[in-house]
Write a protein that holds these residues in place. Structure first.
Motif, PDB file in Angstrom:
ATOM      1  N   ARG A   1      39.390  37.164  27.622  1.00 20.63           N
ATOM      2  CA  ARG A   1      38.122  36.541  27.224  1.00 20.63           C
ATOM      3  C   ARG A   1      37.117  36.640  28.359  1.00 20.63           C
ATOM      4  O   ARG A   1      37.287  36.008  29.411  1.00 20.63           O
ATOM      5  CB  ARG A   1      38.329  35.064  26.853  1.00 20.63           C
ATOM      6  CG  ARG A   1      39.051  34.824  25.549  1.00 20.63           C
ATOM      7  CD  ARG A   1      39.053  33.347  25.220  1.00 20.63           C
ATOM      8  NE  ARG A   1      39.772  33.070  23.986  1.00 20.63           N
ATOM      9  CZ  ARG A   1      40.030  31.829  23.522  1.00 20.63           C
ATOM     10  NH1 ARG A   1      39.609  30.772  24.228  1.00 20.63           N
ATOM     11  NH2 ARG A   1      40.687  31.664  22.399  1.00 20.63           N
ATOM     12  N   ASP A   2      36.105  37.461  28.163  1.00 17.35           N
ATOM     13  CA  ASP A   2      35.003  37.590  29.128  1.00 17.35           C
ATOM     14  C   ASP A   2      35.511  37.790  30.554  1.00 17.35           C
ATOM     15  O   ASP A   2      35.022  37.167  31.501  1.00 17.35           O
ATOM     16  CB  ASP A   2      34.093  36.358  29.067  1.00 17.35           C
ATOM     17  CG  ASP A   2      33.365  36.258  27.734  1.00 17.35           C
ATOM     18  OD1 ASP A   2      32.931  37.296  27.217  1.00 17.35           O
ATOM     19  OD2 ASP A   2      33.252  35.137  27.200  1.00 17.35           O
TER      20      ASP A   2
ATOM     21  N   MET B   1      45.074  42.209  33.068  1.00 18.44           N
ATOM     22  CA  MET B   1      45.886  41.786  31.922  1.00 18.44           C
ATOM     23  C   MET B   1      47.304  41.418  32.362  1.00 18.44           C
ATOM     24  O   MET B   1      47.937  40.535  31.776  1.00 18.44           O
ATOM     25  CB  MET B   1      45.945  42.914  30.892  1.00 18.44           C
ATOM     26  CG  MET B   1      44.626  43.233  30.217  1.00 18.44           C
ATOM     27  SD  MET B   1      44.188  42.073  28.910  1.00 18.44           S
ATOM     28  CE  MET B   1      45.159  42.712  27.554  1.00 18.44           C
ATOM     29  N   ALA B   2      47.809  42.115  33.393  1.00 17.32           N
ATOM     30  CA  ALA B   2      49.149  41.844  33.897  1.00 17.32           C
ATOM     31  C   ALA B   2      49.187  40.695  34.897  1.00 17.32           C
ATOM     32  O   ALA B   2      50.257  40.362  35.423  1.00 17.32           O
ATOM     33  CB  ALA B   2      49.723  43.105  34.543  1.00 17.32           C
ATOM     34  N   LEU B   3      48.031  40.100  35.196  1.00 17.95           N
ATOM     35  CA  LEU B   3      47.899  39.008  36.171  1.00 17.95           C
ATOM     36  C   LEU B   3      48.322  39.441  37.568  1.00 17.95           C
ATOM     37  O   LEU B   3      48.848  38.652  38.353  1.00 17.95           O
ATOM     38  CB  LEU B   3      48.715  37.784  35.735  1.00 17.95           C
ATOM     39  CG  LEU B   3      48.332  37.140  34.404  1.00 17.95           C
ATOM     40  CD1 LEU B   3      49.191  35.900  34.156  1.00 17.95           C
ATOM     41  CD2 LEU B   3      46.856  36.776  34.359  1.00 17.95           C
ATOM     42  N   LEU B   4      48.076  40.709  37.873  1.00 16.27           N
ATOM     43  CA  LEU B   4      48.374  41.217  39.211  1.00 16.27           C
ATOM     44  C   LEU B   4      47.188  41.077  40.152  1.00 16.27           C
ATOM     45  O   LEU B   4      47.357  41.052  41.373  1.00 16.27           O
ATOM     46  CB  LEU B   4      48.799  42.685  39.122  1.00 16.27           C
ATOM     47  CG  LEU B   4      50.158  42.916  38.458  1.00 16.27           C
ATOM     48  CD1 LEU B   4      50.367  44.394  38.191  1.00 16.27           C
ATOM     49  CD2 LEU B   4      51.287  42.371  39.326  1.00 16.27           C
TER      50      LEU B   4
ATOM     51  N   ILE C   1      42.747  35.134  30.947  1.00 14.38           N
ATOM     52  CA  ILE C   1      43.765  35.846  30.186  1.00 14.38           C
ATOM     53  C   ILE C   1      44.627  34.791  29.498  1.00 14.38           C
ATOM     54  O   ILE C   1      45.137  33.868  30.155  1.00 14.38           O
ATOM     55  CB  ILE C   1      44.654  36.722  31.096  1.00 14.38           C
ATOM     56  CG1 ILE C   1      43.807  37.730  31.887  1.00 14.38           C
ATOM     57  CG2 ILE C   1      45.724  37.435  30.264  1.00 14.38           C
ATOM     58  CD1 ILE C   1      43.135  38.788  31.052  1.00 14.38           C
ATOM     59  N   LEU C   2      44.800  34.931  28.191  1.00 16.67           N
ATOM     60  CA  LEU C   2      45.606  33.991  27.416  1.00 16.67           C
ATOM     61  C   LEU C   2      46.859  34.686  26.906  1.00 16.67           C
ATOM     62  O   LEU C   2      46.844  35.868  26.556  1.00 16.67           O
ATOM     63  CB  LEU C   2      44.808  33.449  26.226  1.00 16.67           C
ATOM     64  CG  LEU C   2      43.479  32.754  26.548  1.00 16.67           C
ATOM     65  CD1 LEU C   2      42.793  32.316  25.261  1.00 16.67           C
ATOM     66  CD2 LEU C   2      43.697  31.570  27.479  1.00 16.67           C
TER      67      LEU C   2
ATOM     68  N   ASN D   1      36.476  41.838  26.703  1.00 17.17           N
ATOM     69  CA  ASN D   1      37.119  41.046  25.661  1.00 17.17           C
ATOM     70  C   ASN D   1      38.078  41.933  24.879  1.00 17.17           C
ATOM     71  O   ASN D   1      37.713  43.037  24.457  1.00 17.17           O
ATOM     72  CB  ASN D   1      36.081  40.460  24.707  1.00 17.17           C
ATOM     73  CG  ASN D   1      35.253  39.371  25.352  1.00 17.17           C
ATOM     74  OD1 ASN D   1      35.663  38.221  25.434  1.00 17.17           O
ATOM     75  ND2 ASN D   1      34.077  39.740  25.841  1.00 17.17           N
ATOM     76  N   LEU D   2      39.294  41.444  24.687  1.00  9.36           N
ATOM     77  CA  LEU D   2      40.291  42.226  23.960  1.00  9.36           C
ATOM     78  C   LEU D   2      41.394  41.309  23.444  1.00  9.36           C
ATOM     79  O   LEU D   2      41.824  40.392  24.145  1.00  9.36           O
ATOM     80  CB  LEU D   2      40.914  43.287  24.878  1.00  9.36           C
ATOM     81  CG  LEU D   2      42.023  44.134  24.255  1.00  9.36           C
ATOM     82  CD1 LEU D   2      41.443  45.087  23.224  1.00  9.36           C
ATOM     83  CD2 LEU D   2      42.773  44.915  25.317  1.00  9.36           C
TER      84      LEU D   2
END
Length: 242
Positions: A16-17, A60-63, A71-72, A34-35
């Motif tokens: 999100r944003d 996205m991987a929280l790296l 990221i949810l 956004n995806l």
């Protein structure tokens, strides 16, 4: 960006944003991305080097941290204590993977030594994947630091599959592979994403595996995915079904 509707489904991951700014170069690497990634999705990510593909996948991987947005996971923020488990379920495979000191076997077994591991290293399963990728048992004894770039990618791919992730975030994963190894890689990847079935033989939607495949080879990306997003200078462009 508009996604195709997935009725009665919750996204596995949602960005999100999400934006990232590099203070050293004073350059924005990602603009309000956004995806939503749903069970069973096969999403392609294309764009030239430096456009933001790796930046987005690592976020996205929280790296890597994000300066704005979130990221949810299943609709919820990921608390710090849940990140190790999240990174096993949502697995990022970089173009240049990390090799640890020791043999190929040592590298394949390494993740199962961590506290977050939920199962033990299965050498027979590893050999099964390696056989599909044209590597035999002798390969297990090779020094991982002496492997070629393509061989390291094979090791990282198998290491990731052994963790039984639900989602793969693939960042140019075949860049160092020859054509035959690339074909075998693609076959293993397609077999991996076959939906899990219930006792009646019907696909179990909430257990379907998903992937995002980033690459330069548009033909390969289209071959392995159902929809494509282009990143241009850190901005996610319209998704294109194909």
């Amino acid at each position: 960006m508009t996604r195709i509707a997935h009725l009665n489904q919750e996204p596995i991951i949602e960005a999100r944003d999400v934006s990232r700014h590099d203070p050293v170069s004073d350059r924005t690497l990602l603009f309000s991305a956004n995806l939503k990634l749903f069970p069973g999705d096969r999403l392609g990510l294309i764009g030239p080097s430096g456009c933001g593909k790796s930046t987005f996948l690592r976020a996205m991987a929280l790296l890597d941290p994000v300066q704005n947005g979130e990221i949810l996971h299943h609709g919820q923020p990921i608390p710090p204590e849940a990140i190790p488990h999240y990174r096993q379920e949502i697995l990022y495979l970089p173009q240049r993977p990390t090799m640890y000191p020791g043999t190929v076997r040592d590298n394949l077994a390494k993740p199962f030594l961590f506290a977050a591991a939920t199962n033990d290293f299965d050498e027979e399963k590893a050999l099964g994947f390696l056989d599909l990728l044209n590597r035999d048992k002798v390969f297990l004894e090779q020094n991982a630091k002496h492997l070629s770039g393509g061989e390291q990618q094979v090791v990282a791919f198998v290491r990731g599959l052994l963790l039984n992730p639900r989602t793969l975030l693939l960042d140019e994963p075949t860049a160092s592979l020859d054509s035959i190894s690339t074909q075998r890689f693609e076959t293993v990847l397609e077999n991996w994403q076959d939906p899990v079935h219930n006792n009646a033989g019907q696909p179990t939607d909430h257990l379907k595996r998903s992937l995002i495949f980033a690459g330069h080879d548009h033909a390969q990306v289209q071959r392995l995915t159902d929809h494509v997003i282009e990143i241009i200078d850190g901005t996610l462009d319209l998704e294109r079904p194909h």
